[in-house]
Design an enzyme around this catalytic site. Structure first.
Site, PDB file in Angstrom:
ATOM      1  N   CYS A  91     -13.075 -11.734  57.838  1.00 34.47           N
ATOM      2  CA  CYS A  91     -13.228 -10.278  57.788  1.00 34.47           C
ATOM      3  C   CYS A  91     -12.509  -9.678  58.989  1.00 34.47           C
ATOM      4  O   CYS A  91     -12.631 -10.198  60.090  1.00 34.47           O
ATOM      5  CB  CYS A  91     -14.722  -9.931  57.837  1.00 34.47           C
ATOM      6  N   LEU A  92     -11.787  -8.595  58.747  1.00 34.96           N
ATOM      7  CA  LEU A  92     -11.049  -7.969  59.856  1.00 34.96           C
ATOM      8  C   LEU A  92     -11.996  -7.426  60.926  1.00 34.96           C
ATOM      9  O   LEU A  92     -11.592  -7.213  62.062  1.00 34.96           O
ATOM     10  CB  LEU A  92     -10.141  -6.847  59.331  1.00 34.96           C
ATOM     11  N   GLN A 107     -15.126   0.186  57.815  1.00 34.72           N
ATOM     12  CA  GLN A 107     -14.452  -0.607  58.848  1.00 34.72           C
ATOM     13  C   GLN A 107     -13.532   0.237  59.729  1.00 34.72           C
ATOM     14  O   GLN A 107     -13.144  -0.199  60.813  1.00 34.72           O
ATOM     15  CB  GLN A 107     -13.647  -1.752  58.219  1.00 34.72           C
ATOM     16  N   HIS A 133     -19.355  -4.266  51.930  1.00 31.62           N
ATOM     17  CA  HIS A 133     -19.175  -3.413  53.120  1.00 31.62           C
ATOM     18  C   HIS A 133     -19.739  -2.014  52.879  1.00 31.62           C
ATOM     19  O   HIS A 133     -20.288  -1.389  53.787  1.00 31.62           O
ATOM     20  CB  HIS A 133     -17.684  -3.274  53.470  1.00 31.62           C
ATOM     21  N   GLY A 188      -8.070  -7.038  52.246  1.00 32.93           N
ATOM     22  CA  GLY A 188      -8.974  -5.969  51.852  1.00 32.93           C
ATOM     23  C   GLY A 188      -9.479  -5.225  53.079  1.00 32.93           C
ATOM     24  O   GLY A 188      -9.537  -5.791  54.172  1.00 32.93           O
ATOM     25  N   HIS A 231     -16.627  -8.799  48.377  1.00 31.68           N
ATOM     26  CA  HIS A 231     -16.755  -8.715  49.839  1.00 31.68           C
ATOM     27  C   HIS A 231     -16.608  -7.263  50.304  1.00 31.68           C
ATOM     28  O   HIS A 231     -17.396  -6.771  51.118  1.00 31.68           O
ATOM     29  CB  HIS A 231     -15.671  -9.616  50.467  1.00 31.68           C
ATOM     30  N   GLU A 232     -15.622  -6.559  49.745  1.00 30.44           N
ATOM     31  CA  GLU A 232     -15.374  -5.167  50.153  1.00 30.44           C
ATOM     32  C   GLU A 232     -16.495  -4.243  49.655  1.00 30.44           C
ATOM     33  O   GLU A 232     -16.927  -3.337  50.374  1.00 30.44           O
ATOM     34  CB  GLU A 232     -14.016  -4.680  49.650  1.00 30.44           C
TER      35      GLU A 232
HETATM   36 NI    NI Z   1     -14.697  -7.595  55.603  1.00 33.47          NI
END
Ligand code: NI
Length: 173
Positions: free
Chosen positions: A95-96, A51, A141, A46, A137-138
């Site tokens: 998380c990226l 991000q 963000h 995701g 989670h997304e």
């Molecule tokens: Ni994340």
């Protein structure tokens, strides 16, 4: 299509509430394509617009895990939660924007989400398993919330210091 650089925590842009997407312009289409490419290349399941430094309510995900299964890229514009299950699920999340840090987070096991697709049509779907965790989670963000915000202050502080050090070493901090 192009890979966009992913912001690394701590970054003020990751703490902002994002604005709704007003219209599905060609720029939004391009952004969604780039985000999918960036997510697959990372690799991740995701990726949310903030991000990559775009403070708009949009994220992409694909939680198909089996190597031989066909991918299922989803683009969710202005997503919202319709309902969540009482039953919860605990997953080890990453998380990226917080590379190589993982922690268990408990969230509703199933979530019904409504969003606008790239075609402008409103869609609704119930997600479960990894899809449910990823979608929540997304969506977090887009509200400036990271998975480490679910952890205790001690652990969160430790991860944040590690990330700040990583950024200094990479010359990004
Ligand atoms: Ni994340």
């Amino acid at each position: 299509m192009s890979i966009r650089p992913i912001l690394i925590h701590p970054d003020p842009r990751l703490k902002k509430r994002c604005a709704p997407v007003e219209s599905i312009s060609p720029e939004i289409g391009q952004l969604a394509e780039d985000m999918l490419e960036t997510m697959y290349e990372a690799p991740g399941v995701g990726l949310a617009a903030p991000q990559v430094g775009v403070l708009q309510r949009l994220f992409v995900m694909d939680c198909v895990k089996e190597e031989d299964a066909s991918p299922r890229p989803l683009v969710l514009i202005n997503p919202e939660i319709v309902s969540t299950s009482d039953e919860v699920n605990t997953y080890e999340e990453g998380c990226l924007s917080i590379p190589e840090q993982y922690a268990e987070v408990t969230r509703p096991a199933r979530v019904v989400m409504r969003w606008t697709g790239l075609d402008g049509k409103v869609q609704e779907e119930e997600f479960d398993g990894l899809w449910a965790t990823c979608a929540q989670h997304e969506l977090d963000h887009l509200n400036g919330k990271l998975f480490i915000d679910y952890l205790g202050a001690l652990k969160r502080g430790m991860i944040t210091r590690k990330m700040a050090k990583l950024k200094r070493e990479q010359g990004r901090g």
